[in-house]
Design an enzyme around this catalytic site. Structure first.
Site, mmCIF file in Angstrom:
data_model
loop_
_atom_site.group_PDB
_atom_site.id
_atom_site.type_symbol
_atom_site.label_atom_id
_atom_site.label_comp_id
_atom_site.label_asym_id
_atom_site.label_seq_id
_atom_site.Cartn_x
_atom_site.Cartn_y
_atom_site.Cartn_z
ATOM 1 N N CYS A 175 12.151 7.088 -23.594
ATOM 2 C CA CYS A 175 11.157 6.511 -24.527
ATOM 3 C C CYS A 175 10.724 4.624 -24.783
ATOM 4 O O CYS A 175 10.479 4.544 -25.157
ATOM 5 C CB CYS A 175 11.093 7.410 -25.699
ATOM 6 S SG CYS A 175 10.495 8.902 -25.348
ATOM 7 N N LYS A 196 3.501 7.831 -35.057
ATOM 8 C CA LYS A 196 2.878 9.167 -35.885
ATOM 9 C C LYS A 196 1.894 9.438 -35.534
ATOM 10 O O LYS A 196 0.910 10.835 -34.961
ATOM 11 C CB LYS A 196 3.658 9.169 -36.996
ATOM 12 C CG LYS A 196 3.040 10.237 -37.772
ATOM 13 C CD LYS A 196 4.038 11.748 -37.695
ATOM 14 C CE LYS A 196 2.912 12.396 -38.356
ATOM 15 N NZ LYS A 196 1.703 13.047 -37.484
ATOM 16 N N CYS A 234 6.458 14.315 -36.700
ATOM 17 C CA CYS A 234 6.551 14.595 -35.608
ATOM 18 C C CYS A 234 5.940 13.745 -34.960
ATOM 19 O O CYS A 234 4.121 14.131 -35.054
ATOM 20 C CB CYS A 234 7.076 15.864 -34.881
ATOM 21 S SG CYS A 234 7.577 16.961 -35.840
ATOM 22 N N SER A 235 6.072 12.690 -34.656
ATOM 23 C CA SER A 235 4.807 11.995 -33.514
ATOM 24 C C SER A 235 4.535 13.151 -32.449
ATOM 25 O O SER A 235 5.217 14.215 -32.256
ATOM 26 C CB SER A 235 6.021 10.682 -32.859
ATOM 27 O OG SER A 235 6.342 11.675 -31.669
ATOM 28 N N HIS A 279 2.262 9.499 -28.486
ATOM 29 C CA HIS A 279 3.213 8.747 -28.184
ATOM 30 C C HIS A 279 3.268 8.953 -26.946
ATOM 31 O O HIS A 279 4.038 10.495 -26.595
ATOM 32 C CB HIS A 279 4.631 9.326 -29.285
ATOM 33 C CG HIS A 279 5.910 8.277 -28.413
ATOM 34 N ND1 HIS A 279 6.215 7.164 -27.845
ATOM 35 C CD2 HIS A 279 7.163 8.776 -28.937
ATOM 36 C CE1 HIS A 279 7.744 7.259 -27.554
ATOM 37 N NE2 HIS A 279 7.781 8.329 -27.927
HETATM 38 N N1 COA Z 1 1.125 15.436 -36.111
HETATM 39 C C1 COA Z 1 -0.319 15.881 -36.329
HETATM 40 N N2 COA Z 1 -0.980 16.987 -35.528
HETATM 41 C C2 COA Z 1 -0.032 17.455 -34.557
HETATM 42 C C3 COA Z 1 0.889 17.063 -34.377
HETATM 43 C C4 COA Z 1 1.970 15.684 -35.283
HETATM 44 N N3 COA Z 1 2.282 15.880 -34.446
HETATM 45 N N4 COA Z 1 0.836 18.159 -33.409
HETATM 46 C C5 COA Z 1 0.104 19.014 -33.189
HETATM 47 N N5 COA Z 1 -0.637 18.174 -34.349
HETATM 48 C C6 COA Z 1 -1.978 19.143 -33.950
HETATM 49 C C7 COA Z 1 -2.342 19.402 -33.251
HETATM 50 O O1 COA Z 1 -4.034 18.716 -33.300
HETATM 51 C C8 COA Z 1 -3.396 21.053 -33.287
HETATM 52 O O2 COA Z 1 -4.386 21.209 -34.452
HETATM 53 P P1 COA Z 1 -5.600 21.849 -34.465
HETATM 54 O O3 COA Z 1 -5.041 22.782 -34.438
HETATM 55 O O4 COA Z 1 -6.899 21.653 -35.516
HETATM 56 O O5 COA Z 1 -6.194 21.994 -33.211
HETATM 57 C C9 COA Z 1 -2.000 21.300 -34.303
HETATM 58 O O6 COA Z 1 -1.699 20.597 -35.122
HETATM 59 C C10 COA Z 1 -1.397 22.193 -33.421
HETATM 60 O O7 COA Z 1 -1.477 21.697 -32.064
HETATM 61 P P2 COA Z 1 -0.296 22.317 -31.237
HETATM 62 O O8 COA Z 1 -0.008 21.183 -29.566
HETATM 63 O O9 COA Z 1 -0.403 23.664 -30.873
HETATM 64 O O10 COA Z 1 1.197 21.861 -32.051
HETATM 65 P P3 COA Z 1 2.479 22.375 -30.925
HETATM 66 O O11 COA Z 1 3.085 23.301 -32.193
HETATM 67 O O12 COA Z 1 2.474 23.053 -29.573
HETATM 68 O O13 COA Z 1 3.341 21.225 -31.189
HETATM 69 C C11 COA Z 1 4.694 19.597 -31.817
HETATM 70 C C12 COA Z 1 3.379 19.909 -32.040
HETATM 71 C C13 COA Z 1 5.796 18.575 -33.659
HETATM 72 C C14 COA Z 1 6.279 20.745 -31.973
HETATM 73 C C15 COA Z 1 4.362 18.731 -30.762
HETATM 74 O O14 COA Z 1 3.749 17.815 -30.950
HETATM 75 C C16 COA Z 1 6.089 17.803 -30.696
HETATM 76 O O15 COA Z 1 6.801 18.065 -30.021
HETATM 77 N N6 COA Z 1 6.663 16.946 -31.112
HETATM 78 C C17 COA Z 1 7.492 16.341 -30.855
HETATM 79 C C18 COA Z 1 6.828 14.923 -29.322
HETATM 80 C C19 COA Z 1 8.624 14.286 -28.982
HETATM 81 O O16 COA Z 1 9.491 15.073 -29.493
HETATM 82 N N7 COA Z 1 9.038 12.956 -28.651
HETATM 83 C C20 COA Z 1 10.010 12.174 -28.089
HETATM 84 C C21 COA Z 1 10.136 11.291 -29.145
HETATM 85 S S1 COA Z 1 12.103 11.255 -29.348
#
Ligand code: COA
Length: 384
Positions: A83, A327, A204-205, A331
């Site tokens: 990243c 956030k 989470c981002s 990202h």
């Molecule tokens: N912040 C705010 N809203 C979020 C979000 C976040 N981080 N991630 C998803 N959403 C919302 C989506 O828009 C969706 O909204 P909707 O139902 O109104 O359309 C809902 O939450 C569900 O989204 P979905 O894509 O099904 O979420 P998910 O459960 O597959 O993924 C996380 C969510 C947090 C697990 C995923 O964003 C993630 O893995 N984040 C971390 C990424 C990471 O590790 N990056 C590297 C860092 S070192």
């Protein structure tokens, strides 16, 4: 070493961008930066990208992007540091201009993460495979361990973690390029789905498509440019450390961030108190607190108090993540470090619109890979 200036900035909107391909995203950001710089010259280019191979099946990214930007045969190099790929690309472009080897270099970052790859597994390649990932831990899981340790050691509360996300989403409402430009409350964070205890969805981002680009130039070129107030790169520093959390003395303290920032403060001849505006790598809420402490913005364990007191909001004493941060802005992993430089440059030019920090003269951008095993820190100075 010569002085280096930021001549142009560009970025795509961040989000789930079905209509744009991987290469489209890069070209859009690069063309915007070239237009912003009002120059047609490019001597070489660097492209930060964490995992084109796993996200969209594409490697050999340097040549591909140079060709589609219409700039082949100039040298074009893909840079990978998880990243922190974007920050590392900026640093290499900086060094190329500072050394006198080139006059104008493009540094960019791009990632297309929403096209259906197993994103969690792809991201986990930035952790230690044998000692961490094989045992089932994911990135949210690793940062959850850091959060638990911080809570245990310093008494940091769940609500204080939520306040980081609330602040960054508030800033994101003022950024037209942000993926999630809406406000959230502490209650919403605490009620969002559990991802890895104690971190919830709104800690989470997100998973994001997007690209960012900056054009760096020598003083001779920059001083002839008329389009914007001058912004100089006062320091560029990088550090590396242990990938695995178990190899660290203290998992609440990011020693690579401390090392890179100390080098950067020395190079820029400033102390942390002189920084007017900061972008940090808030991939999870706990990360923003740990980074603030390693940047020496406060003592270890005290960052949450500054967030709670509103000191890190726009209008506060030390605004952090005015762009919305990872956030709320999103990202796209390889692009984030470059987007941070674009935000700090806009702030130092006085061109940040509604989220402008008054009289910002010195800005700092901190980008990291994995749970902080690689880190870049850039300090920029506005000369308006
Ligand atoms: N912040 C705010 N809203 C979020 C979000 C976040 N981080 N991630 C998803 N959403 C919302 C989506 O828009 C969706 O909204 P909707 O139902 O109104 O359309 C809902 O939450 C569900 O989204 P979905 O894509 O099904 O979420 P998910 O459960 O597959 O993924 C996380 C969510 C947090 C697990 C995923 O964003 C993630 O893995 N984040 C971390 C990424 C990471 O590790 N990056 C590297 C860092 S070192």
């Amino acid at each position: 070493m010569r002085d280096v200036y930021v001549l142009g900035i560009g970025m795509t909107r961040f989000g789930e961008l079905w209509a744009s391909s991987f290469r489209d995203l890069f070209v859009e950001a690069a063309l915007e930066a070239i237009g912003d710089a009002e120059t047609d010259r490019l001597d070489s280019m660097y492209i930060g990208c964490m995992s084109g191979g796993l996200f969209v099946g594409q490697e050999h990214i340097g040549a591909l992007m140079a060709d589609y930007l219409g700039r082949a045969p100039i040298p074009a190099t893909r840079v990978e540091s998880a990243c922190a790929s974007g920050g590392a690309a900026v640093r290499l472009a900086y060094l190329e201009v500072a050394s006198g080897a080139s006059e104008i270099v493009l540094a960019s970052g791009v990632e297309k993460m929403t096209d259906g790859a197993d994103v969690t597994a792809a991201l986990a390649t930035a952790a230690d495979q044998e000692y961490e990932v094989y045992h089932g831990v994911t990135f949210p899981g690793l940062y959850a361990l850091m959060a638990r340790a911080h809570m245990f050691k310093y008494g940091t509360t769940r609500e204080q973690l939520a306040q980081v996300a609330v602040k960054n989403h508030y800033h994101g409402t003022m950024n037209p390029n942000a993926q999630y430009p809406f406000e959230i409350t502490v209650e919403q964070v605490l009620a969002s789905s559990m991802v890895a205890d104690p971190l919830r969805l709104l800690d989470c981002s997100p998973v994001t498509d997007g690209a960012a680009a900056v054009i760096l130039a020598s003083e001779e070129i920059a001083k002839k440019a008329q389009a914007h107030p001058l912004v100089r790169i006062a320091a560029s520093a990088q550090a590396s450390g242990a990938l695995a959390l178990h190899d660290r003395d203290d998992i609440t303290y990011l020693d690579t961030v401390a090392k890179a920032s100390q080098l950067a403060y020395q190079q820029a001849r400033i102390t942390p108190e002189k920084v007017d505006v900061t972008e940090v790598h808030d991939c999870f809420t706990i990360a923003e607190l740990c980074v603030m402490e390693a940047l020496d913005y406060t003592e270890p364990g005290k960052a949450a108090n500054l967030v709670e007191a509103g000191e890190t909001r726009i209008g506060g004493r030390m605004p952090i993540n005015t762009s919305g941060g990872l956030k709320a802005k999103g990202h796209p992993v390889g692009a984030s470090g470059v987007a941070q430089i674009a935000e700090i440059t806009a702030q130092l030019r006085g061109e940040a619109g509604d989220r402008q920090v008054a009289e910002a003269r010195i800005g700092l951008a901190q980008n990291m890979g994995g749970t902080g095993a690689s880190c870049t820190v850039h300090i920029l100075e506005g000369l308006a």
